[in-house]
Design a protein around this motif. Structure first.
Motif, PDB file in Angstrom:
ATOM      1  N   ASN A  28      29.949  -7.237 -33.430  1.00 13.52           N
ATOM      2  CA  ASN A  28      29.547  -8.167 -32.519  1.00 13.52           C
ATOM      3  C   ASN A  28      29.205  -7.249 -31.092  1.00 13.52           C
ATOM      4  O   ASN A  28      30.176  -7.663 -30.534  1.00 13.52           O
ATOM      5  N   THR A  29      28.676  -6.175 -30.666  1.00 11.69           N
ATOM      6  CA  THR A  29      28.329  -5.907 -29.654  1.00 11.69           C
ATOM      7  C   THR A  29      28.240  -7.045 -27.860  1.00 11.69           C
ATOM      8  O   THR A  29      26.841  -7.482 -28.985  1.00 11.69           O
ATOM      9  N   THR A  60      21.229  -8.924 -34.164  1.00 11.04           N
ATOM     10  CA  THR A  60      21.504  -7.693 -33.746  1.00 11.04           C
ATOM     11  C   THR A  60      20.060  -6.222 -33.048  1.00 11.04           C
ATOM     12  O   THR A  60      18.904  -6.370 -33.497  1.00 11.04           O
ATOM     13  N   GLY A  95      21.200  -1.961 -35.811  1.00 10.48           N
ATOM     14  CA  GLY A  95      22.024  -2.127 -34.982  1.00 10.48           C
ATOM     15  C   GLY A  95      23.259  -3.185 -36.480  1.00 10.48           C
ATOM     16  O   GLY A  95      24.082  -3.600 -36.707  1.00 10.48           O
ATOM     17  N   ALA A  96      22.304  -3.770 -36.943  1.00  8.74           N
ATOM     18  CA  ALA A  96      22.763  -4.238 -38.419  1.00  8.74           C
ATOM     19  C   ALA A  96      23.881  -3.438 -39.574  1.00  8.74           C
ATOM     20  O   ALA A  96      24.533  -3.580 -39.797  1.00  8.74           O
ATOM     21  N   TYR A 142      18.026  -8.581 -37.986  1.00 11.16           N
ATOM     22  CA  TYR A 142      18.941  -8.877 -38.216  1.00 11.16           C
ATOM     23  C   TYR A 142      19.730  -8.795 -39.388  1.00 11.16           C
ATOM     24  O   TYR A 142      19.513  -8.512 -40.701  1.00 11.16           O
ATOM     25  N   TYR A 145      30.914 -11.750 -38.010  1.00  9.71           N
ATOM     26  CA  TYR A 145      30.287 -11.548 -36.775  1.00  9.71           C
ATOM     27  C   TYR A 145      30.850 -10.952 -35.834  1.00  9.71           C
ATOM     28  O   TYR A 145      30.318 -10.496 -34.714  1.00  9.71           O
ATOM     29  N   ALA A 146      31.324 -12.715 -34.990  1.00 11.64           N
ATOM     30  CA  ALA A 146      32.390 -12.511 -33.400  1.00 11.64           C
ATOM     31  C   ALA A 146      33.274 -11.173 -33.752  1.00 11.64           C
ATOM     32  O   ALA A 146      33.369 -10.649 -31.943  1.00 11.64           O
ATOM     33  N   HIS A 200      20.600 -16.238 -28.120  1.00  8.34           N
ATOM     34  CA  HIS A 200      20.698 -15.256 -29.523  1.00  8.34           C
ATOM     35  C   HIS A 200      21.127 -16.655 -30.806  1.00  8.34           C
ATOM     36  O   HIS A 200      20.800 -16.174 -31.884  1.00  8.34           O
ATOM     37  N   TYR A 212      26.603  -2.655 -37.829  1.00 11.19           N
ATOM     38  CA  TYR A 212      27.671  -3.508 -37.362  1.00 11.19           C
ATOM     39  C   TYR A 212      28.227  -3.816 -39.056  1.00 11.19           C
ATOM     40  O   TYR A 212      29.710  -4.111 -39.431  1.00 11.19           O
ATOM     41  N   LYS A 241      22.913 -14.885 -23.934  1.00 13.78           N
ATOM     42  CA  LYS A 241      23.458 -15.990 -25.674  1.00 13.78           C
ATOM     43  C   LYS A 241      22.589 -16.611 -25.753  1.00 13.78           C
ATOM     44  O   LYS A 241      22.627 -16.729 -27.787  1.00 13.78           O
ATOM     45  N   TRP A 272      23.441 -12.089 -38.570  1.00  6.64           N
ATOM     46  CA  TRP A 272      23.960 -12.033 -38.140  1.00  6.64           C
ATOM     47  C   TRP A 272      22.282 -11.405 -36.852  1.00  6.64           C
ATOM     48  O   TRP A 272      21.980 -10.267 -37.460  1.00  6.64           O
TER      49      TRP A 272
END
Ligand code: PMP
Length: 359
Positions: free
Chosen positions: A248-249, A88, A93-94, A233, A244-245, A67, A97, A64, A86
Motif C-alpha cells: 500500500n502507498t 486503493t 490503483g488496485a 478497491y 496489503y500493508a 480507509h 497493488y 487513516k 484493499w
C-alpha cells in the motif's frame, strides 16, 4: 540522463473532456454531451456531495480512519474480512497493488486484446512483460475459458474484464471457475469488475471462499459517479493475510474520496436510478443507432461505424463526444457511453446524421 525505456507502451488515451473540447470548438461545455468515458450522467449521490462538503475542513489529517471505515463497510457488504479489502486510488490503483504484490522482474501477464490499456501499463511499470489473448470480433468478442486458455502459457497474472471495456461482453461465472481451476498454481486471475453494477451477473467475490488464486477489482468511478475522487478497491483471498500493508502507498485514497465513497454506499436509490438509466440507454442505443452494435453488460455500447476517427470528430463538432476506439485497436468502432435519456437521444440523432453524411 534518461528514464528507463518504456517506448513499447502507448501513453494512456483518456476520453476527451468536455472542457477541453469546448475550448477547442469555442462552445459552452454545458452544450456538450460527453459520452466518451463511461461516467455516470447523474453524477455522484447528493449524499456523497454532502460528505465531500463536510469533510473539507478535515483534510489537514491523514485519512487513516476513513480507509479503515471504508474497508469495514465494504467487508460487511461482501461478507469478507476487512483485511480482504484493499482500499486503493481508483481501480487502477488496485491493479498496481496487485502488480506490486505478484510480479517479479520479467514475469509475464496475459491481458485481453482489445482491452483496457492499464493492465499492460501496470505490468510494465512493475517490470513485467505482456502477452495478450485475442477477443475476436467475428465471434462477437466472446469471453470463454478457451479464449484465454488458447493463449495462456503459465503467465503470473491473467486479467479478465467482466463486463469488458470496450466490447461489453461478459465472462460467465462458470467460465471464471473453470479458469481458476485450469491455470497453474502460480497464476493469479484478476477479475476486473469496474462495470459490474450494470449487469445482473453476480460478482465473483464469493468465489474467493473457495479459490485463493483470484482477486476482484472494483471502483467508485463508474456507477457511483466519483471518478474525479479516485477511489477503488480490490477484494482478495483471506489467505493473503496482511499483504496489503506491504504494497500500500500510505493514504493513497484521499480522506474526501473515502468519506464520499462511504456516503455513496448508503444511497441505494441513487445507484438504482443510475443503473436503470444506463439499462434504458443501452437498449435505446442498440435499437436506434444506424450501425451494428454488440450486446453490452456495461454502461456503454460499442458500435461499428466505419472510420471511427472521422465519425467521432464530426459528432464532436456537433456537441456529442464519443470514444474513437482506434486506441483499442478497433479503428472502425466508437464506444458510446450511456447518458441521460435526453443526452442519449441527442447522441443517437447526431451520430445517425453523421453516419448518413459520411457513408
Ligand atoms: N478497469 C476498466 C475495465 C476500466 O474501464 C477502468 C476505467 N476506465 C478502470 C478499470 C479504472 O477505473 P478507475 O481507476 O477510475 O477506478
Amino acid at each position: 540522463m534518461q528514464p528507463r525505456d518504456l517506448s513499447d507502451l502507448s501513453p494512456y488515451v483518456p476520453g476527451r473532456g468536455a472542457e477541453e473540447v469546448a475550448r477547442e470548438l469555442g462552445m459552452d461545455p454545458d452544450d456538450l454531451t460527453k459520452l466518451s468515458s463511461n461516467e455516470n450522467p447523474h453524477g455522484p449521490s447528493p449524499a456523497a456531495v454532502e460528505a465531500i462538503r463536510e469533510t473539507a475542513p478535515n483534510v489537514g489529517v491523514y485519512p487513516k480512519a476513513s480507509h479503515t471505515d471504508l474497508a469495514e463497510k465494504l467487508a460487511a457488504r461482501w461478507d469478507v474480512t476487512p483485511e480482504q479489502v484493499w482500499v486503493t486510488p481508483g481501480a487502477d490503483g488496485a491493479l498496481d497493488y496487485l502488480s506490486r504484490a505478484f510480479l517479479d522482474p520479467g514475469d509475464r501477464v496475459l491481458a485481453p486484446e482489445p482491452g483496457f490499456s492499464y493492465y499492460r501499463m501496470s505490468a510494465r511499470y512493475h517490470h513485467g512483460e505482456v502477452a495478450t489473448y485475442d477477443l475476436a470480433k467475428a465471434d462477437d468478442f466472446a469471453q470463454t475459458p478457451d479464449t484465454v486458455l488458447d493463449a495462456y502459457d503459465g503467465e503470473r497474472i491473467v486479467y479478465l474484464t467482466t463486463p469488458h471495456n470496450p466490447t461489453g461482453a461478459e465472462f460467465s461465472r462458470a467460465a471464471i471457475v473453470d479458469l481458476a481451476e485450469a491455470v497453474e498454481d502460480h497464476t493469479l486471475l484478476v477479475v476486473d469488475e469496474a462495470y459490474a453494477e450494470y449487469t445482473d451477473a453476480p460478482s465473483a467475490i464469493d468465489l474467493l471462499d473457495t479459490h485463493d488464486n483470484l482477486a476482484v477489482t472494483r471502483t467508485f468511478s463508474k456507477a457511483y459517479g466519483l471518478a474525479g475522487l479516485r477511489v477503488g478497491y480490490g477484494v482478495v483471498p483471506e489467505a493473503w493475510g496482511e499483504a496489503y500493508a506491504r504494497v500500500n502507498t500510505p493514504f493513497a485514497a484521499s480522506e474526501v474520496g473515502c468519506r464520499a465513497a462511504l456516503a455513496a454506499l448508503d444511497d441505494d436509490e441513487h445507484l438504482e436510478r443510475t443503473v436503470e438509466t444506463a439499462r434504458w440507454a443501452r437498449d435505446y442505443l442498440r435499437d436506434h443507432l444506424d450501425a451494428p452494435t454488440w450486446e453490452s453488460g456495461g454502461n456503454f455500447v460499442l458500435a461499428e461505424v466505419g472510420d471511427a476517427g472521422a465519425v467521432a470528430d464530426a459528432t464532436q463538432r456537433r456537441g456529442v463526444i464519443v470514444r474513437d476506439c482506434s486506441s483499442f485497436g478497433l479503428p472502425e468502432c466508437v464506444r458510446v457511453s450511456c447518458g441521460t435519456r435526453e443526452g442519449t437521444r441527442r447522441a443517437v440523432e447526431i451520430i445517425n446524421d453523421v453516419l448518413t453524411e459520411v457513408r
